[in-house]
Design an enzyme around this catalytic site. Sequence first.
Site, PDB file in Angstrom:
ATOM      1  N   CYS A  23       2.450   8.904 -16.619  1.00  0.00           N
ATOM      2  CA  CYS A  23       2.771   8.635 -18.023  1.00  0.00           C
ATOM      3  C   CYS A  23       1.539   8.379 -18.893  1.00  0.00           C
ATOM      4  O   CYS A  23       1.661   8.206 -20.096  1.00  0.00           O
ATOM      5  CB  CYS A  23       3.732   7.457 -18.130  1.00  0.00           C
ATOM      6  SG  CYS A  23       2.962   5.854 -17.864  1.00  0.00           S
ATOM      7  N   CYS A  50      -2.427   6.197 -15.471  1.00  0.00           N
ATOM      8  CA  CYS A  50      -1.272   6.601 -14.672  1.00  0.00           C
ATOM      9  C   CYS A  50      -1.121   8.125 -14.738  1.00  0.00           C
ATOM     10  O   CYS A  50      -1.075   8.694 -15.826  1.00  0.00           O
ATOM     11  CB  CYS A  50      -0.016   5.928 -15.207  1.00  0.00           C
ATOM     12  SG  CYS A  50       1.472   6.441 -14.348  1.00  0.00           S
ATOM     13  N   CYS A  92      -5.859  -1.640  -4.131  1.00  0.00           N
ATOM     14  CA  CYS A  92      -6.103  -0.464  -3.286  1.00  0.00           C
ATOM     15  C   CYS A  92      -5.146   0.626  -3.768  1.00  0.00           C
ATOM     16  O   CYS A  92      -3.941   0.533  -3.556  1.00  0.00           O
ATOM     17  CB  CYS A  92      -5.843  -0.856  -1.834  1.00  0.00           C
ATOM     18  SG  CYS A  92      -6.183   0.458  -0.680  1.00  0.00           S
ATOM     19  N   CYS A 117       2.905   1.152 -11.949  1.00  0.00           N
ATOM     20  CA  CYS A 117       2.704   1.271 -13.390  1.00  0.00           C
ATOM     21  C   CYS A 117       3.887   0.598 -14.073  1.00  0.00           C
ATOM     22  O   CYS A 117       5.040   0.916 -13.790  1.00  0.00           O
ATOM     23  CB  CYS A 117       2.637   2.743 -13.787  1.00  0.00           C
ATOM     24  SG  CYS A 117       2.693   2.988 -15.577  1.00  0.00           S
ATOM     25  N   CYS A 170       6.188   3.223 -16.267  1.00  0.00           N
ATOM     26  CA  CYS A 170       7.071   4.257 -15.713  1.00  0.00           C
ATOM     27  C   CYS A 170       7.504   3.974 -14.282  1.00  0.00           C
ATOM     28  O   CYS A 170       8.284   4.736 -13.717  1.00  0.00           O
ATOM     29  CB  CYS A 170       6.412   5.629 -15.799  1.00  0.00           C
ATOM     30  SG  CYS A 170       5.119   5.883 -14.581  1.00  0.00           S
TER      31      CYS A 170
HETATM   32 ZN   LIG Z   1       3.068   5.302 -15.551  1.00  0.00          ZN
END
Ligand SMILES: [Zn+2]
Length: 132
Positions: free
Chosen positions: A52, A49, A121, A98, A101
């Site tokens: 984060c 990510c 995707c 995610c 976060c």
């Molecule tokens: Zn994240």
Amino acid sequence: MSDYKVHKPDAEWRAQLDDMQYRVTRHAATERAFTGKFWDHFEDGTYQCVCCGAPLFDARTKFDAGCGWPSYFEPIRGGIIERVMDHSHGMVRVEVRCQDCGAHLGHVFDDGPAPTGERFCINSAAIDFKPR
Ligand SMILES: [Zn+2]
């Protein structure tokens, strides 16, 4: 709304991310096909990510879907990706975020390859790459 582990005020995300990263992850924008960093990227490693640092995808699950966005057939391990129904743009899709976060990553479709049959995707702007 989910309770995300990582919370930051909008101004902090804006300062941490570049313009495209911010618009994609915090406002669910979509980068143009074939313009991101990773659609054509096939080194060995993991994708995290961009907000984060949570591990999201393994390069071993990446495949060339021909769509111009990085595509994976499964997340790095169960649970780190949150799935949310998305009714925007007159379509019914499943958004993926995610789980740590809440960053918008992209969408998951059911036309992927074996073994999962799923195609995640993902916007390049939502992820970072860490070589193995
Ligand atoms: Zn994240």
